[in-house]
Design an enzyme around this catalytic site. Structure first.
Site, PDB file in Angstrom:
ATOM      1  N   ARG A  67     -49.361 -57.832 -28.540  1.00 46.69           N
ATOM      2  CA  ARG A  67     -48.339 -56.768 -28.644  1.00 46.69           C
ATOM      3  C   ARG A  67     -47.014 -57.321 -28.111  1.00 46.69           C
ATOM      4  NH1 ARG A  67     -45.422 -53.224 -26.125  1.00 46.69           N
ATOM      5  NH2 ARG A  67     -45.992 -54.189 -24.149  1.00 46.69           N
ATOM      6  N   LYS A  88     -40.000 -65.494 -19.650  1.00 49.77           N
ATOM      7  CA  LYS A  88     -40.142 -64.763 -18.381  1.00 49.77           C
ATOM      8  C   LYS A  88     -40.049 -65.714 -17.191  1.00 49.77           C
ATOM      9  CE  LYS A  88     -41.223 -60.427 -19.642  1.00 49.77           C
ATOM     10  NZ  LYS A  88     -40.829 -59.149 -19.088  1.00 49.77           N
ATOM     11  N   ASN A 135     -37.915 -52.219 -27.094  1.00 51.57           N
ATOM     12  CA  ASN A 135     -37.343 -53.514 -27.482  1.00 51.57           C
ATOM     13  C   ASN A 135     -37.994 -54.016 -28.756  1.00 51.57           C
ATOM     14  OD1 ASN A 135     -35.511 -54.084 -25.323  1.00 51.57           O
ATOM     15  ND2 ASN A 135     -37.263 -54.384 -23.981  1.00 51.57           N
ATOM     16  N   GLU A 167     -48.743 -60.127 -19.599  1.00 50.43           N
ATOM     17  CA  GLU A 167     -47.555 -59.845 -20.402  1.00 50.43           C
ATOM     18  C   GLU A 167     -47.929 -59.583 -21.857  1.00 50.43           C
ATOM     19  OE1 GLU A 167     -43.889 -58.858 -20.311  1.00 50.43           O
ATOM     20  OE2 GLU A 167     -44.546 -59.987 -18.560  1.00 50.43           O
ATOM     21  N   ASP A 168     -47.501 -58.435 -22.383  1.00 54.43           N
ATOM     22  CA  ASP A 168     -47.626 -58.104 -23.809  1.00 54.43           C
ATOM     23  C   ASP A 168     -49.064 -58.149 -24.335  1.00 54.43           C
ATOM     24  OD1 ASP A 168     -44.981 -57.650 -23.779  1.00 54.43           O
ATOM     25  OD2 ASP A 168     -44.380 -59.304 -25.045  1.00 54.43           O
ATOM     26  N   TYR A 181     -34.118 -64.004 -23.386  1.00 56.73           N
ATOM     27  CA  TYR A 181     -35.002 -62.844 -23.178  1.00 56.73           C
ATOM     28  C   TYR A 181     -34.751 -61.901 -24.350  1.00 56.73           C
ATOM     29  CZ  TYR A 181     -37.468 -59.419 -20.175  1.00 56.73           C
ATOM     30  OH  TYR A 181     -38.351 -58.519 -19.653  1.00 56.73           O
ATOM     31  N   ASP A 210     -46.325 -56.516 -16.162  1.00 63.19           N
ATOM     32  CA  ASP A 210     -44.901 -56.206 -16.263  1.00 63.19           C
ATOM     33  C   ASP A 210     -44.637 -55.015 -17.182  1.00 63.19           C
ATOM     34  OD1 ASP A 210     -42.207 -56.725 -15.579  1.00 63.19           O
ATOM     35  OD2 ASP A 210     -41.906 -57.708 -17.502  1.00 63.19           O
ATOM     36  N   ASP A 211     -45.434 -54.879 -18.242  1.00 61.34           N
ATOM     37  CA  ASP A 211     -45.221 -53.775 -19.188  1.00 61.34           C
ATOM     38  C   ASP A 211     -45.561 -52.422 -18.564  1.00 61.34           C
ATOM     39  OD1 ASP A 211     -44.649 -55.575 -21.479  1.00 61.34           O
ATOM     40  OD2 ASP A 211     -46.715 -56.176 -21.142  1.00 61.34           O
TER      41      ASP A 211
END
Length: 585
Positions: free
Chosen positions: A186, A204, A441, A276-277, A133, A299-300
């Protein structure tokens, strides 16, 4: 004797000079451009069994199993149990000095021996989490084309438009419960990595299994490839995605809409789709568009919000007061920042019974143009507008800290080194115990390091970050930084949705997850200045989060697995996948 295909396909045996059996299907005698059929065995045994990651046990096959499954001679004579295999692998992994090499070794293991991979991850979670991760997965995505071995998950590109349902049917597993999907625009704080963002869904979902106990066979990583605006990748001969600029507008929306409809058609109403992203503009729109028709979770936006709220709830035992007594200042007003801010406002509203429009006034956001204030309303994106409060314009973060006098400073900007010495010192001068969360991150993008936070605040700060930092010694005292890691929340959250058969996600479930995580912080953790529990207990933590989320799903009438189990924590634990080897007949 050898058998050869003759007369349009009948088998004919013929002797060979060396007495061996050769070219059973005529593959070796075919020219390179001649069509042949890729025959395969359907039952896993012998050599095939050793190359099936789900059933392969390597040297752990017993003498009896070696006889029953035609493995004699295909393995060295030694029999090593799973614990010994794990010990050997951890020894080997620790020899690698470069984290990316550890990542590659672990991905190879996952492709070779699935149960041993998860056993390794569960038993050594604190050591291996930064490898599979953040932060290492970020570097892996950047170099995904160069380190690409075997495809993991599904790649759905613009080439598959109109055929997405057929593509989903190509995946061998039919009972899918969780999909993690990205379009690669992203990736962490690294920007547009296009098709190479696949490392994120793969990583993930490995955590869904290791930390939340969701079966690997029911997890599906997907990358939607609509191109990339990353010139470096477009010019990279090893790039694995579409070589075109990123599609937008109608073309993008139609592909995503076809994808969402196909997923529901193929896997049913209760499949969890985790976004995600995605870039801000798409992330908010997709969540708003599909949250009423699908079981979707970002999740973000939501996972980050839930884990940060848990840390804030836990920190109250150290800093005192209620959530409503504190003032919050964010650097960063994207998916993470506005998502966290909204969940804090909802929790304060739940505790005080005040309308959420009122509780938002305790929360201030700074974006690239400065403090978000009402005079900027006309130029703000829609997701920033609820945070435009009455105040004169302020350009710099330091000035915003001085003007707002926050008790909590939260960084979600994706820009490193933005919590300067002056900012941290000002927070320390305003508060006896300033709460500083540097969430961006990977590590290189963190707003400040743990050492900087503790040193500049003279040991006053309570600090947590998005990426891991080592403990820091300051004036003879050891400070252990917490990690506001989404991995605390999403595996247990997903398990709670699955085990209750939830059909929709609601904000109340996110609050329930936060409260469950905060309740797992012990006095021993508080004594070290921690506002999150250690990852060594993550499966127990995930079971409590799953139970709380499932209870809320039942309470809201959104659960379909009836009747409700009496003890949801025990039920959650009983649902969890165990990676121990099985005995074969």
């Amino acid at each position: 004797m050898s058998s050869t295909l003759v007369n349009g396909g009948s088998l004919e045996a013929s002797a060979t000079a060396d007495g061996g059996v050769r070219d059973f299907y005529g593959e070796e005698r075919a020219t390179e451009d001649q069509l042949i059929t890729p025959w395969a065995f359907s039952v896993s045994s012998g050599y095939t069994l050793l190359r099936d990651p789900r059933y392969n046990k390597g040297l752990a096959f017993t003498e009896k199993e070696r006889d029953a499954h035609y493995l004699r001679g295909l393995l060295p004579p030694a029999v090593l149990n799973q614990e010994l295999q794990e010990k050997r692998l951890m020894h080997n992994l620790r020899q690698y000095e470069v984290p990316l090499h550890r990542y590659m070794a672990l991905m190879d293991l996952q492709e070779r021996n699935e149960r041993l991979f998860y056993k390794l991850l569960i038993d050594n979670v604190e050591e291996l989490l930064p490898v599979v991760y953040t932060p290492t997965v970020g570097e892996a995505c950047q170099k995904y084309g160069s380190i690409f071995r075997r495809p993991q998950g599904l790649y759905i590109s613009l080439k598959e438009k109109g055929k997405i349902l057929e593509v989903l049917k190509n995946w061998p597993e039919k009972n899918i419960q969780v999909i993690v999907v990205t379009d690669g625009e992203r990736i962490l704080g690294l920007g547009d990595l296009g098709c190479q963002g696949m490392g994120i869904p793969v990583g993930k979902l490995s955590l869904y299994t290791a930390l939340g106990g969701v079966r690997p066979s029911s997890c599906l990583p997907i990358t939607i490839d609509v191109g990339t605006n990353n010139e470096k990748l477009l010019n990279d001969e090893f790039y694995i995605g579409l070589r075109q600029k990123r599609a937008t507008g109608k073309e993008y929306a139609e592909l995503l809409d076809e994808f969402m409809r196909a997923v529901k058609q193929n896997y049913g109403e209760k499949v969890l789709i985790q976004f995600e992203d995605f870039a801000n503009h798409n992330a908010f729109d997709l969540l708003a568009k599909y949250s009423s028709s699908h079981l979707v979770f970002n999740d973000d936006i939501q996972g980050t919000a839930s884990v940060v709220l848990a840390g804030l709830l836990a920190s109250l035992k150290l800093v005192g007061g209620t959530l409503a007594d504190h003032t919050f200042l964010f650097l960063g007003a994207g998916e993470a920042g506005t998502g966290i801010a909204e969940l804090i406002a909802l929790e304060i509203s739940k505790q005080t019974k005040a309308p959420v429009e009122e509780t938002r006034k305790k929360i201030w956001l700074v974006d690239s143009k400065g403090l978000i204030v009402s005079s900027r309303l006309g130029s703000l994106q829609h997701f920033k507008k609820p945070w435009a409060h009455e105040h004169e314009p302020v350009k710099e973060l330091l000035d915003a800290v001085k003007a707002i006098k926050p008790t909590v400073l939260i960084g979600s900007s994706g820009v490193g080194k933005t919590f300067t010495k002056e900012v941290v010192e000002t927070m320390a001068s305003l508060n006896k115990k300033p709460l500083i969360l540097a969430l961006s991150n990977p590590t290189s993008q963190s707003e400040c390091t743990a050492e900087e936070a503790y040193t500049w605040s003279k040991g006053q700060a309570i600090f947590a970050s998005g990426s891991p930092f080592d403990p820091v010694e300051y004036e003879g005292k050891l400070f252990v930084p917490g990690q506001a890691n989404n991995a605390y929340i999403f595996p247990g959250f997903g398990l709670g949705l699955i085990m209750s058969g939830a059909i929709r996600v609601r904000d109340e479930m996110l609050l329930a997850a936060s409260e469950a995580l905060a309740a797992q912080v012990s006095q021993e953790n508080y004594d070290k200045g921690l506002i999150y529990p250690p990852f060594t207990n993550i499966r127990k933590i995930s079971a409590h989060i799953a139970a709380n989320v499932a209870a809320k799903a039942y309470e809201l009438g959104l659960a379909s697995h009836l009747p409700q189990p009496k003890d949801l924590v025990k039920y959650a634990e009983s649902c969890m996948y165990s990676p121990g080897y099985r005995n074969y007949r």
